[in-house]
Design a protein around this motif. Sequence first.
Motif, PDB file in Angstrom:
ATOM      1  N   ALA A  44      -1.078  10.067  -3.394  1.00 50.99           N
ATOM      2  CA  ALA A  44      -0.232   9.390  -4.380  1.00 50.99           C
ATOM      3  C   ALA A  44       0.038   7.945  -3.957  1.00 50.99           C
ATOM      4  CB  ALA A  44       1.078  10.149  -4.566  1.00 50.99           C
ATOM      5  N   LEU A  45       0.290   7.715  -2.666  1.00 49.83           N
ATOM      6  CA  LEU A  45       0.507   6.346  -2.176  1.00 49.83           C
ATOM      7  C   LEU A  45      -0.753   5.495  -2.353  1.00 49.83           C
ATOM      8  CD1 LEU A  45       2.614   6.953   1.047  1.00 49.83           C
ATOM      9  CD2 LEU A  45       3.362   5.854  -1.064  1.00 49.83           C
ATOM     10  N   ALA A  46      -1.921   6.081  -2.079  1.00 45.60           N
ATOM     11  CA  ALA A  46      -3.176   5.346  -2.251  1.00 45.60           C
ATOM     12  C   ALA A  46      -3.397   5.002  -3.729  1.00 45.60           C
ATOM     13  CB  ALA A  46      -4.340   6.163  -1.709  1.00 45.60           C
ATOM     14  N   ALA A  47      -3.107   5.950  -4.620  1.00 46.96           N
ATOM     15  CA  ALA A  47      -3.265   5.688  -6.057  1.00 46.96           C
ATOM     16  C   ALA A  47      -2.289   4.607  -6.526  1.00 46.96           C
ATOM     17  CB  ALA A  47      -3.047   6.978  -6.838  1.00 46.96           C
ATOM     18  N   ARG A  48      -1.061   4.652  -6.011  1.00 47.23           N
ATOM     19  CA  ARG A  48      -0.058   3.638  -6.377  1.00 47.23           C
ATOM     20  C   ARG A  48      -0.508   2.249  -5.942  1.00 47.23           C
ATOM     21  NH1 ARG A  48       3.883   1.207  -3.392  1.00 47.23           N
ATOM     22  NH2 ARG A  48       5.640   0.373  -4.550  1.00 47.23           N
ATOM     23  N   GLU A  49      -1.005   2.136  -4.710  1.00 45.45           N
ATOM     24  CA  GLU A  49      -1.478   0.836  -4.225  1.00 45.45           C
ATOM     25  C   GLU A  49      -2.647   0.330  -5.058  1.00 45.45           C
ATOM     26  OE1 GLU A  49      -2.339   0.630  -0.085  1.00 45.45           O
ATOM     27  OE2 GLU A  49      -0.260   0.955   0.498  1.00 45.45           O
ATOM     28  N   ARG A  50      -3.513   1.237  -5.462  1.00 43.16           N
ATOM     29  CA  ARG A  50      -4.681   0.843  -6.259  1.00 43.16           C
ATOM     30  C   ARG A  50      -4.268   0.391  -7.662  1.00 43.16           C
ATOM     31  NH1 ARG A  50      -8.337  -1.848  -7.282  1.00 43.16           N
ATOM     32  NH2 ARG A  50     -10.188  -1.114  -8.311  1.00 43.16           N
ATOM     33  N   LEU A  51      -3.303   1.083  -8.268  1.00 44.00           N
ATOM     34  CA  LEU A  51      -2.865   0.744  -9.618  1.00 44.00           C
ATOM     35  C   LEU A  51      -2.070  -0.554  -9.671  1.00 44.00           C
ATOM     36  CD1 LEU A  51      -1.731   4.246 -10.923  1.00 44.00           C
ATOM     37  CD2 LEU A  51      -3.717   2.929 -11.666  1.00 44.00           C
ATOM     38  N   LEU A  52      -1.367  -0.891  -8.602  1.00 38.43           N
ATOM     39  CA  LEU A  52      -0.498  -2.066  -8.588  1.00 38.43           C
ATOM     40  C   LEU A  52      -1.182  -3.303  -8.015  1.00 38.43           C
ATOM     41  CD1 LEU A  52       2.904  -0.495  -7.506  1.00 38.43           C
ATOM     42  CD2 LEU A  52       2.094  -1.042  -9.790  1.00 38.43           C
ATOM     43  N   ARG A  53      -2.479  -3.439  -8.209  1.00 36.69           N
ATOM     44  CA  ARG A  53      -3.191  -4.612  -7.732  1.00 36.69           C
ATOM     45  C   ARG A  53      -3.270  -5.641  -8.826  1.00 36.69           C
ATOM     46  NH1 ARG A  53      -4.940  -3.115  -3.002  1.00 36.69           N
ATOM     47  NH2 ARG A  53      -6.409  -4.596  -2.223  1.00 36.69           N
ATOM     48  N   PRO A  54      -3.005  -6.886  -8.656  1.00 40.83           N
ATOM     49  CA  PRO A  54      -2.274  -7.488  -7.550  1.00 40.83           C
ATOM     50  C   PRO A  54      -0.776  -7.206  -7.700  1.00 40.83           C
ATOM     51  CG  PRO A  54      -2.766  -9.163  -9.157  1.00 40.83           C
ATOM     52  CD  PRO A  54      -3.388  -7.885  -9.652  1.00 40.83           C
ATOM     53  N   ARG A  55      -0.107  -7.029  -6.604  1.00 40.09           N
ATOM     54  CA  ARG A  55       1.323  -6.701  -6.602  1.00 40.09           C
ATOM     55  C   ARG A  55       2.158  -7.893  -7.032  1.00 40.09           C
ATOM     56  NH1 ARG A  55       5.389  -3.633  -7.313  1.00 40.09           N
ATOM     57  NH2 ARG A  55       6.534  -2.874  -5.537  1.00 40.09           N
ATOM     58  N   LEU A  56       1.762  -9.085  -6.597  1.00 45.59           N
ATOM     59  CA  LEU A  56       2.494 -10.313  -6.907  1.00 45.59           C
ATOM     60  C   LEU A  56       1.484 -11.396  -7.261  1.00 45.59           C
ATOM     61  CD1 LEU A  56       5.324 -11.764  -6.749  1.00 45.59           C
ATOM     62  CD2 LEU A  56       4.682 -12.402  -4.438  1.00 45.59           C
ATOM     63  N   ALA A  57       1.709 -12.091  -8.367  1.00 42.87           N
ATOM     64  CA  ALA A  57       0.838 -13.189  -8.788  1.00 42.87           C
ATOM     65  C   ALA A  57       1.710 -14.354  -9.234  1.00 42.87           C
ATOM     66  CB  ALA A  57      -0.076 -12.746  -9.926  1.00 42.87           C
ATOM     67  N   ALA A  58       1.306 -15.556  -8.856  1.00 40.64           N
ATOM     68  CA  ALA A  58       2.064 -16.758  -9.213  1.00 40.64           C
ATOM     69  C   ALA A  58       1.179 -17.683 -10.030  1.00 40.64           C
ATOM     70  CB  ALA A  58       2.554 -17.468  -7.964  1.00 40.64           C
ATOM     71  N   GLY A  59       1.761 -18.257 -11.062  1.00 38.44           N
ATOM     72  CA  GLY A  59       1.037 -19.188 -11.920  1.00 38.44           C
ATOM     73  C   GLY A  59       1.950 -20.305 -12.376  1.00 38.44           C
ATOM     74  N   PRO A  60       1.495 -21.109 -13.328  1.00 40.07           N
ATOM     75  CA  PRO A  60       2.299 -22.235 -13.789  1.00 40.07           C
ATOM     76  C   PRO A  60       3.590 -21.814 -14.499  1.00 40.07           C
ATOM     77  CG  PRO A  60       0.089 -22.284 -14.755  1.00 40.07           C
ATOM     78  CD  PRO A  60       0.181 -21.069 -13.920  1.00 40.07           C
ATOM     79  N   ALA A  61       3.586 -20.648 -15.142  1.00 39.04           N
ATOM     80  CA  ALA A  61       4.773 -20.210 -15.883  1.00 39.04           C
ATOM     81  C   ALA A  61       5.801 -19.531 -14.990  1.00 39.04           C
ATOM     82  CB  ALA A  61       4.369 -19.253 -16.996  1.00 39.04           C
ATOM     83  N   GLY A  62       5.372 -18.998 -13.864  1.00 35.01           N
ATOM     84  CA  GLY A  62       6.288 -18.291 -12.976  1.00 35.01           C
ATOM     85  C   GLY A  62       5.559 -17.268 -12.135  1.00 35.01           C
ATOM     86  N   VAL A  63       6.278 -16.217 -11.793  1.00 39.30           N
ATOM     87  CA  VAL A  63       5.755 -15.176 -10.919  1.00 39.30           C
ATOM     88  C   VAL A  63       5.712 -13.865 -11.698  1.00 39.30           C
ATOM     89  CG1 VAL A  63       6.213 -13.893  -8.796  1.00 39.30           C
ATOM     90  CG2 VAL A  63       6.665 -16.328  -8.879  1.00 39.30           C
TER      91      VAL A  63
END
Length: 158
Positions: A44-63
């Motif tokens: 379940a932890l491996a599936a969660r990590e795979r589904l939440l890719r990328p966890r954090l992304a930053a761009g011009p509008a925000g995070v």
Amino acid sequence: MQWSPPAGQTAVLAAAGVLLAGAAVLLDPLGRVLVGGAAVLLLALAARERLLRPRLAAGPAGVAVRRLGRTTELPWATLRVRVRDTRRLGLRSRLLELDTAAGPDDGRPRLEARPELARGERDGVLPEEDGVLVLLGRLDLGADPAEVARALGALRPR
């Protein structure tokens, strides 16, 4: 820019889960329950990590922060980024804190200072959102939270 757990970490979790599931077949009934439960947890932890890719992304509008079920957008205008260091039982922990709540120093009115919202809450009408708080650690980001905070500070529009 994007941050997520390393792919190798996800692969190791999945492999360990599969190995534990295979070993559970060879055990007595109580061992099957315990080792099988551990296998399910790791998978379940491996599936969660795979589904939440990328966890954090930053761009011009925000995070953008990915969560199970949805992605939360945090605009630069309301975002505060801090690194939280704690020390308990001799272990040091470092977390990246992303906060959009109104604070005493940012000039936005707090909920307590707006009686019409408090009155509306009693009438069954929900007040406007008080903000979002997201805490991410090294395992969530795949990098040191202090480095991620510095990178977010460099990306933030002035």
